[in-house]
Design a protein around this motif. Sequence first.
Motif, PDB file in Angstrom:
ATOM      1  N   HIS A  74       1.059  -1.138  -0.427  1.00  0.00           N
ATOM      2  CA  HIS A  74       0.159   0.077   0.063  1.00  0.00           C
ATOM      3  C   HIS A  74       1.309   1.296  -0.050  1.00  0.00           C
ATOM      4  N   LEU A  98      -3.858   1.423  -5.830  1.00  0.00           N
ATOM      5  CA  LEU A  98      -3.561   1.049  -4.379  1.00  0.00           C
ATOM      6  C   LEU A  98      -2.457   1.746  -4.106  1.00  0.00           C
ATOM      7  N   HIS A 216      -7.766  -6.179   7.640  1.00  0.00           N
ATOM      8  CA  HIS A 216      -8.002  -4.578   6.706  1.00  0.00           C
ATOM      9  C   HIS A 216      -9.044  -5.099   6.131  1.00  0.00           C
ATOM     10  N   LEU A 236      -8.912   1.034   4.641  1.00  0.00           N
ATOM     11  CA  LEU A 236      -8.674  -0.076   3.735  1.00  0.00           C
ATOM     12  C   LEU A 236      -7.236   0.228   3.390  1.00  0.00           C
ATOM     13  N   GLU A 291      -1.101  -9.663  -0.935  1.00  0.00           N
ATOM     14  CA  GLU A 291      -1.159  -8.636  -1.242  1.00  0.00           C
ATOM     15  C   GLU A 291       0.610  -8.814  -2.309  1.00  0.00           C
TER      16      GLU A 291
HETATM   17 ZN    ZN Z   1      -4.878  -3.797   0.977  1.00  0.00          ZN
END
Ligand code: ZN
Length: 320
Positions: A74, A98, A216, A236, A291
């Motif tokens: 992020h 993002l 999250h 987020l 991620e």
């Molecule tokens: Zn995320």
Amino acid sequence: MNVRRRLISATAVTAATALGLGALSACSSDSAATGNTDKFDVVASFYPMAFLAEQIGGDHANVTSLTEPGQEPHDLEISTKQRAQLEEADAALFLKGLQPAVDEAVSQTGIKTKIDAAGLTTLEDHGSTEHEHEGEGEEGHAEEEEHARDPHIWLDPVKYAEVAEGVGKAFEKADPDHAADYKKNTAALVKKLNGLDGEFENGLKDTRTKVFFTNHAAFGYLAERYGLTQEAISGLDPESEPSAARVKELQQEAKADGVTTVFYETLVSDKTAKTLAKDAKLKTDVLDPLEGITDKSRGDDYFQVMEANLKALQAALGAK
Ligand code: ZN
């Protein structure tokens, strides 16, 4: 959160301006760089984009990722070396919204093919659980809307397949010599994603509860697709901490909805999730927002980890 984001962007702009010339000369002299091979060089922003590029690009593509494995994507910052790498690549594949630093860097490069995954499917506003209101003025409102668009589309196999289709077409156009293979690889990937969608659909059809707690808010699209409700401890942004009021609210909701488990993830601290679980007498387990893939991941690629996610959800929700 907003203030921090703006600061990062400002730094990125300054760095890029200062480096403009350096990056250009590096281009002409350094032909062995990762972004300048004989293959179709794709720079991907983070794991889910790199996975698409690898699956679709197959033997013809040389894929590198701006986000290291194990690095939380992020708030990624882009290094000088990565800017040069981007400049030399044939294509950049990223997900606008993002990673602000990536958005900035890609927009500043002269790279010919820029593929924004967010433009290949529809993004929705899933609301942030802890959204800061910065005043009700016109400008504040617009900014808030932009931030509220949930970028985590890869966790919904249907939306991820839509993105795959778009990436396939972009590869065909950018590297027409290998268009037939890109088409074939895309079709195979989409078929696999459709299969995964079917597994989630069947596996989560009949469960004791529909509510799950996550660290999250990465699973909004997945929840919506399969009729579930995600309650995120943070918003987020995985690094933000919940307020005491939010924790209390979650404890009450756990009781009311028969929630059994607080999910945490592999790339960020599990401290908040574990504290909440202990206070509310709940179990903890991993639900991986994919991620990044590391040694701690429950699988080596997107499909394996998604299978593990399905099992974890089935256990937590009491699938029958
Ligand atoms: Zn995320």
